[in-house]
Design a protein around this motif. Structure first.
Motif, mmCIF file in Angstrom:
data_model
loop_
_atom_site.group_PDB
_atom_site.id
_atom_site.type_symbol
_atom_site.label_atom_id
_atom_site.label_comp_id
_atom_site.label_asym_id
_atom_site.label_seq_id
_atom_site.Cartn_x
_atom_site.Cartn_y
_atom_site.Cartn_z
ATOM 1 N N VAL A 174 0.839 -1.285 -0.057
ATOM 2 C CA VAL A 174 0.060 -0.032 0.097
ATOM 3 C C VAL A 174 0.966 1.420 0.068
ATOM 4 O O VAL A 174 0.422 2.304 -0.341
ATOM 5 C CB VAL A 174 -0.904 0.121 1.101
ATOM 6 C CG1 VAL A 174 -1.935 -1.214 0.934
ATOM 7 C CG2 VAL A 174 -0.290 -0.426 2.470
ATOM 8 N N ASN A 175 2.223 1.105 0.543
ATOM 9 C CA ASN A 175 2.838 2.439 0.493
ATOM 10 C C ASN A 175 4.476 2.014 0.584
ATOM 11 O O ASN A 175 5.056 1.876 1.607
ATOM 12 C CB ASN A 175 2.671 2.877 2.016
ATOM 13 C CG ASN A 175 2.881 4.529 1.865
ATOM 14 O OD1 ASN A 175 3.910 5.064 1.232
ATOM 15 N ND2 ASN A 175 2.709 5.423 2.939
ATOM 16 N N GLN A 220 4.086 -1.539 -7.088
ATOM 17 C CA GLN A 220 4.511 -0.620 -6.211
ATOM 18 C C GLN A 220 5.074 0.458 -7.147
ATOM 19 O O GLN A 220 4.900 1.771 -6.435
ATOM 20 C CB GLN A 220 5.684 -1.261 -5.564
ATOM 21 C CG GLN A 220 5.401 -2.154 -4.484
ATOM 22 C CD GLN A 220 6.730 -2.919 -3.767
ATOM 23 O OE1 GLN A 220 7.559 -2.413 -3.268
ATOM 24 N NE2 GLN A 220 6.830 -4.092 -4.139
ATOM 25 N N ARG A 221 5.398 0.266 -8.228
ATOM 26 C CA ARG A 221 6.015 1.295 -9.137
ATOM 27 C C ARG A 221 4.757 2.401 -9.575
ATOM 28 O O ARG A 221 4.759 3.602 -9.505
ATOM 29 C CB ARG A 221 6.544 0.950 -10.434
ATOM 30 C CG ARG A 221 8.007 0.116 -10.091
ATOM 31 C CD ARG A 221 8.672 0.036 -11.400
ATOM 32 N NE ARG A 221 10.121 -0.507 -11.310
ATOM 33 C CZ ARG A 221 10.339 -1.867 -11.085
ATOM 34 N NH1 ARG A 221 9.265 -2.636 -11.574
ATOM 35 N NH2 ARG A 221 11.461 -2.253 -10.886
ATOM 36 N N LEU A 226 1.738 7.400 -8.486
ATOM 37 C CA LEU A 226 0.625 8.414 -8.174
ATOM 38 C C LEU A 226 0.896 9.166 -7.174
ATOM 39 O O LEU A 226 0.827 10.429 -7.052
ATOM 40 C CB LEU A 226 -0.590 7.374 -7.892
ATOM 41 C CG LEU A 226 -1.109 6.668 -9.031
ATOM 42 C CD1 LEU A 226 -2.286 5.549 -8.743
ATOM 43 C CD2 LEU A 226 -1.925 7.769 -10.160
ATOM 44 N N LYS A 227 1.669 8.697 -6.182
ATOM 45 C CA LYS A 227 2.037 9.478 -4.925
ATOM 46 C C LYS A 227 2.948 10.675 -5.316
ATOM 47 O O LYS A 227 2.754 11.703 -4.799
ATOM 48 C CB LYS A 227 2.746 8.579 -3.934
ATOM 49 C CG LYS A 227 1.902 7.612 -3.178
ATOM 50 C CD LYS A 227 2.661 6.957 -1.912
ATOM 51 C CE LYS A 227 3.303 8.007 -0.970
ATOM 52 N NZ LYS A 227 4.254 7.159 -0.046
ATOM 53 N N PRO A 232 4.371 14.955 -3.625
ATOM 54 C CA PRO A 232 5.675 14.611 -3.958
ATOM 55 C C PRO A 232 6.721 15.282 -2.906
ATOM 56 O O PRO A 232 6.201 16.040 -2.073
ATOM 57 C CB PRO A 232 6.478 15.255 -5.047
ATOM 58 C CG PRO A 232 5.314 16.739 -5.312
ATOM 59 C CD PRO A 232 4.177 16.279 -4.638
ATOM 60 N N PRO A 233 7.757 14.268 -2.474
ATOM 61 C CA PRO A 233 8.469 14.584 -1.039
ATOM 62 C C PRO A 233 9.599 15.716 -1.823
ATOM 63 O O PRO A 233 9.630 16.113 -2.840
ATOM 64 C CB PRO A 233 9.522 13.379 -0.925
ATOM 65 C CG PRO A 233 9.509 12.845 -2.278
ATOM 66 C CD PRO A 233 8.179 12.988 -3.004
#
Length: 275
Positions: A174-175, A220-221, A226-227, A232-233
C-alpha cells in the motif's frame, strides 16, 4: 530554527542495503533525521539505525553476518556464505508462505538495540498492510520486532504476521516509500530501492516466483508514480539498480557502485542544512 528532516526508506529486500549508503551521508555530515518512516527492508534498516547504531556499524554487521563483502558473482558465493543465508530460511509448510520468519525475528532482536518503539533514539514509523481489509497500518508504538517483521512479510514468500489484532503483510502493498508518514517534518526525503524495470535482454519467460515478485514490483511502481504526482517529497532518490533482483545479496558490490550518483545528490542536497 533548524529544519526537521524526515527520511522515508522503501522496500526492496537485498536492495534495501542502499539505505545504508544514504544513512552514511547523514552520519558524515553530522545530520540526524528528525524522524524515519520505513516499509519492508526500509523498516529493518530504519529500526536498526533509529535504535542507535551508526550506518557504518550496520554495514559492518551485515558484512560480518553474511560474509558478502567483495562478492560480485554467484561463483564467489561459496557454501559457507550460502549456509549463513539458508539458516534464516525456516520453511513454512502450512501453505500461507514459504518462510515462517521466526529465525529472522531472532536476527532482528540481535541487531536492533531496542525492544519497544519508546526505546528508540529517533522516532520511527513502520508501515504494514492489513490483509483482510487492504488498508495501510501505521505502527508507532508497542513491540518493535513484530512490527518490523510484519512490514517485511512479502505475500507468498513470508508468512503473514498477527500483530495489533490484525493479520499483516508487507507494507509495500500500500505504501512502498512512506514519505507521507513523516509528520511534523519540514523536509521529506524518500529513498526508492525498487530499481529499474527489467531490460529488453531480460525479457524471457520468467519462472513462477519471479513472476509473482515482479508483479508485486509493478504494483509498487504504480503506487509511487501516483504518490509522486499528488504529494511529492522534497527529494526522491531512485538509483537504477539494474539487473539486481530482490534476493541478489551476492551482488552487493554492484549495488554499492550503482549508488554513487544517489549518494552525491543526497550529499549536495543536505549540504544546505549543515551549519
Amino acid at each position: 530554527m533548524d529544519a526537521k528532516i524526515g527520511l522515508a526508506l522503501g522496500g526492496g529486500s537485498a536492495r534495501g542495503l542502499v539505505h545504508i549508503f544514504a544513512l552514511e551521508v547523514f552520519d558524515k555530515l553530522g545530520i540526524r533525521p528528525a524522524a524515519i518512516a520505513g516499509t519492508s527492508a526500509g523498516a529493518i534498516i530504519g529500526a536498526i539505525y533509529a535504535s542507535g547504531k551508526s550506518a557504518e556499524e550496520i554495514r559492518n554487521q551485515i558484512d560480518s553476518r553474511f560474509a558478502l563483502k567483495g562478492s560480485t558473482s554467484s561463483r564467489s558465493l561459496d557454501g559457507r556464505k550460502l549456509m549463513k543465508i539458508a539458516r534464516l530460511m525456516d520453511l513454512d509448510f502450512s501453505g500461507v508462505g514459504l518462510i515462517r520468519g521466526k529465525k529472522i525475528s531472532c536476527l532482528l532482536d540481535e541487531m536492533i538495540n531496542a525492544e519497544d518503539f519508546r526505546d528508540l533514539r529517533i522516532p520511527l514509523t513502520v508501515v504494514a498492510t492489513d490483509f483482510w481489509n487492504s488498508s495501510e497500518v501505521v505502527i508507532r508504538e508497542g513491540p518493535l520486532v513484530p512490527a518490523v517483521k510484519a512490514s517485511m512479510s512479502v505475500p507468498g514468500v513470508f508468512s503473514p504476521v498477527c500483530h495489533v489484532e490484525r493479520l499483516l503483510v508487507d507494507g509495500a502493498c500500500v505504501n512502498p516509500v512512506p514519505w507521507d508518514r513523516l509528520e511534523d517534518c519540514d523536509v521529506r526525503i524518500g529513498i526508492n530501492v525498487l530499481g529499474s524495470p527489467y531490460s529488453e535482454n531480460q525479457r524471457k519467460s520468467p519462472r513462477a516466483t519471479k513472476m509473482v515478485v515482479s508483479s508485486f514490483e509493478i504494483m509498487q511502481r504504480r503506487i509511487l508514480s501516483l504518490k509522486t504526482r499528488y504529494d511529492p517529497p522534497d527529494l526522491l532518490l531512485s538509483p537504477p539498480l539494474e539487473d539486481l533482483g530482490i534476493f541478489y545479496f551476492r551482488r552487493v558490490e554492484s549495488l554499492y557502485k550503482q549508488c554513487e550518483p544517489m549518494v552525491g545528490r543526497l550529499r549536495e542536497f543536505l549540504g544546505d542544512f549543515v551549519k
